[in-house]
Motif scaffolding. Structure first.
Motif, mmCIF file in Angstrom:
data_model
loop_
_atom_site.group_PDB
_atom_site.id
_atom_site.type_symbol
_atom_site.label_atom_id
_atom_site.label_comp_id
_atom_site.label_asym_id
_atom_site.label_seq_id
_atom_site.Cartn_x
_atom_site.Cartn_y
_atom_site.Cartn_z
ATOM 1 N N MET A 124 0.735 -1.249 -0.070
ATOM 2 C CA MET A 124 0.059 -0.028 0.000
ATOM 3 C C MET A 124 0.845 1.291 -0.083
ATOM 4 S SD MET A 124 -2.840 1.192 -0.339
ATOM 5 C CE MET A 124 -3.620 3.003 0.101
ATOM 6 N N LEU A 125 2.077 1.248 0.835
ATOM 7 C CA LEU A 125 2.910 2.288 0.828
ATOM 8 C C LEU A 125 3.624 2.703 -0.850
ATOM 9 C CD1 LEU A 125 4.607 1.671 4.026
ATOM 10 C CD2 LEU A 125 2.913 3.299 3.751
ATOM 11 N N ARG A 126 3.842 1.481 -1.264
ATOM 12 C CA ARG A 126 4.491 1.818 -2.894
ATOM 13 C C ARG A 126 3.180 2.244 -3.655
ATOM 14 N NH1 ARG A 126 5.711 -3.842 -3.174
ATOM 15 N NH2 ARG A 126 5.191 -3.836 -5.371
ATOM 16 N N TYR A 127 1.917 1.818 -3.497
ATOM 17 C CA TYR A 127 0.960 2.200 -4.206
ATOM 18 C C TYR A 127 0.404 3.841 -4.043
ATOM 19 C CZ TYR A 127 -3.740 3.032 -5.961
ATOM 20 O OH TYR A 127 -4.946 3.617 -6.513
ATOM 21 N N GLY A 128 0.721 4.189 -2.744
ATOM 22 C CA GLY A 128 0.626 5.566 -2.347
ATOM 23 C C GLY A 128 1.775 6.402 -3.032
ATOM 24 N N ASP A 129 2.792 5.862 -3.132
ATOM 25 C CA ASP A 129 3.950 6.506 -4.000
ATOM 26 C C ASP A 129 3.635 6.733 -5.657
ATOM 27 O OD1 ASP A 129 5.175 7.303 -1.693
ATOM 28 O OD2 ASP A 129 6.574 5.442 -1.586
ATOM 29 N N GLY A 130 2.689 5.986 -6.074
ATOM 30 C CA GLY A 130 2.311 5.893 -7.578
ATOM 31 C C GLY A 130 2.710 4.613 -8.324
ATOM 32 N N GLU A 131 3.055 3.702 -7.513
ATOM 33 C CA GLU A 131 3.081 2.427 -8.188
ATOM 34 C C GLU A 131 1.758 1.535 -8.634
ATOM 35 O OE1 GLU A 131 6.273 -0.220 -6.694
ATOM 36 O OE2 GLU A 131 7.381 1.487 -6.036
ATOM 37 N N LEU A 132 1.604 1.612 -9.871
ATOM 38 C CA LEU A 132 0.316 0.956 -10.122
ATOM 39 C C LEU A 132 0.472 -0.670 -10.094
ATOM 40 C CD1 LEU A 132 -2.626 1.142 -11.133
ATOM 41 C CD2 LEU A 132 -1.626 0.942 -13.548
ATOM 42 N N PRO A 133 1.714 -1.073 -10.456
ATOM 43 C CA PRO A 133 1.569 -2.611 -9.986
ATOM 44 C C PRO A 133 1.457 -3.138 -8.673
ATOM 45 C CG PRO A 133 3.322 -1.992 -11.613
ATOM 46 C CD PRO A 133 2.705 -0.816 -11.099
ATOM 47 N N ALA A 134 1.874 -2.145 -7.585
ATOM 48 C CA ALA A 134 1.487 -2.355 -6.259
ATOM 49 C C ALA A 134 0.031 -2.488 -5.881
ATOM 50 C CB ALA A 134 1.943 -1.397 -5.542
ATOM 51 N N PHE A 135 -0.816 -1.364 -6.705
ATOM 52 C CA PHE A 135 -2.460 -1.696 -6.465
ATOM 53 C C PHE A 135 -2.700 -3.002 -7.349
ATOM 54 C CE2 PHE A 135 -6.449 -1.528 -8.301
ATOM 55 C CZ PHE A 135 -7.225 -1.074 -6.995
ATOM 56 N N GLN A 136 -2.123 -3.462 -8.177
ATOM 57 C CA GLN A 136 -2.610 -4.535 -8.811
ATOM 58 C C GLN A 136 -2.482 -5.795 -8.011
ATOM 59 O OE1 GLN A 136 -0.538 -4.102 -12.474
ATOM 60 N NE2 GLN A 136 -2.166 -3.275 -13.626
ATOM 61 N N GLU A 137 -1.357 -5.851 -7.382
ATOM 62 C CA GLU A 137 -1.107 -6.959 -6.284
ATOM 63 C C GLU A 137 -2.026 -6.838 -4.978
ATOM 64 O OE1 GLU A 137 0.682 -10.285 -4.675
ATOM 65 O OE2 GLU A 137 0.680 -9.451 -6.554
ATOM 66 N N LEU A 138 -2.463 -5.688 -4.611
ATOM 67 C CA LEU A 138 -3.147 -5.706 -3.551
ATOM 68 C C LEU A 138 -4.562 -6.006 -4.024
ATOM 69 C CD1 LEU A 138 -2.495 -2.002 -2.102
ATOM 70 C CD2 LEU A 138 -2.142 -4.067 -0.873
ATOM 71 N N TYR A 139 -5.115 -5.841 -5.226
ATOM 72 C CA TYR A 139 -6.397 -6.234 -5.433
ATOM 73 C C TYR A 139 -6.190 -7.640 -5.740
ATOM 74 C CZ TYR A 139 -10.637 -6.313 -8.224
ATOM 75 O OH TYR A 139 -11.950 -6.633 -8.458
#
Length: 179
Positions: A1-16
């Motif tokens: 989530m911290l990586r997604y907060g920094d703008g990394e879209l692949p991090a969101f995909q992994e969270l999802y």
């Protein structure tokens, strides 16, 4: 989530990927209408997206707890808006087993129907704690955060829920029905 907060879209995909099915099951068990589940889950992900830049992990809660709390709050908001009580649930669909015989499939569906009815009959707080523990694999501490209850209260709710389920599921067929 911290990586997604920094703008990394692949991090969101992994969270999802990791959390979408569990979140949907949690909401589907809690929602009085199955049709609301998609809306609530979508709103939870949208709220998560909106809060991504300001997300700070809480020491006592995991990301999953944070996400489920967003969904739970959205469900409670929706219930208040519609003037409904969080009492009834629609049980989520269960997956079919292609290797089972027709008799085994029928027996499994009957057992699942009995279990879903017994869970649906639990008081709201007990049902909530049980679903979080058994179907979302949450710890007592995480359930306490999501439900905003003390850990000892969560333990009591789970204990009473299991006692009621055992009593309900071990009753002989037809027991308690009028003759």
């Amino acid at each position: 989530m911290l990586r997604y907060g920094d703008g990394e879209l692949p991090a969101f995909q992994e969270l999802y990927r990791r959390h979408s099915q569990g979140l949907y099951r949690f909401v589907a068990w809690r929602s009085p209408r199955r049709s609301w589940a998609d809306e609530i889950v979508q709103d939870a992900w949208a709220s998560l997206h909106a809060a991504r830049a300001s997300y700070l992990p809480q020491p006592q809660a995991s990301f999953r707890t944070y996400l489920y709390q967003i969904a739970r709050n959205r469900l409670l908001d929706l219930l208040r808006q519609r003037g409904e009580q969080p009492e009834a649930i629609d049980a989520p669909e269960t997956l079919a087993d292609d290797s089972a015989t027709p008799q085994q499939s029928l027996e499994r569906r009957q057992q699942q129907a009995l279990l879903h009815a017994a869970i649906a009959a639990l008081p709201y707080e007990q049902k909530e704690a049980l679903v979080l523990q058994q179907f979302s694999a949450m710890s007592i501490a995480d359930i306490a955060v999501v439900t905003q209850a003390e850990p000892e209260t969560v333990k009591s709710r789970l204990r009473y829920a299991m006692q009621k389920l055992r009593a309900q599921l071990t009753q002989p067929a037809g027991a308690g029905e009028p003759t």
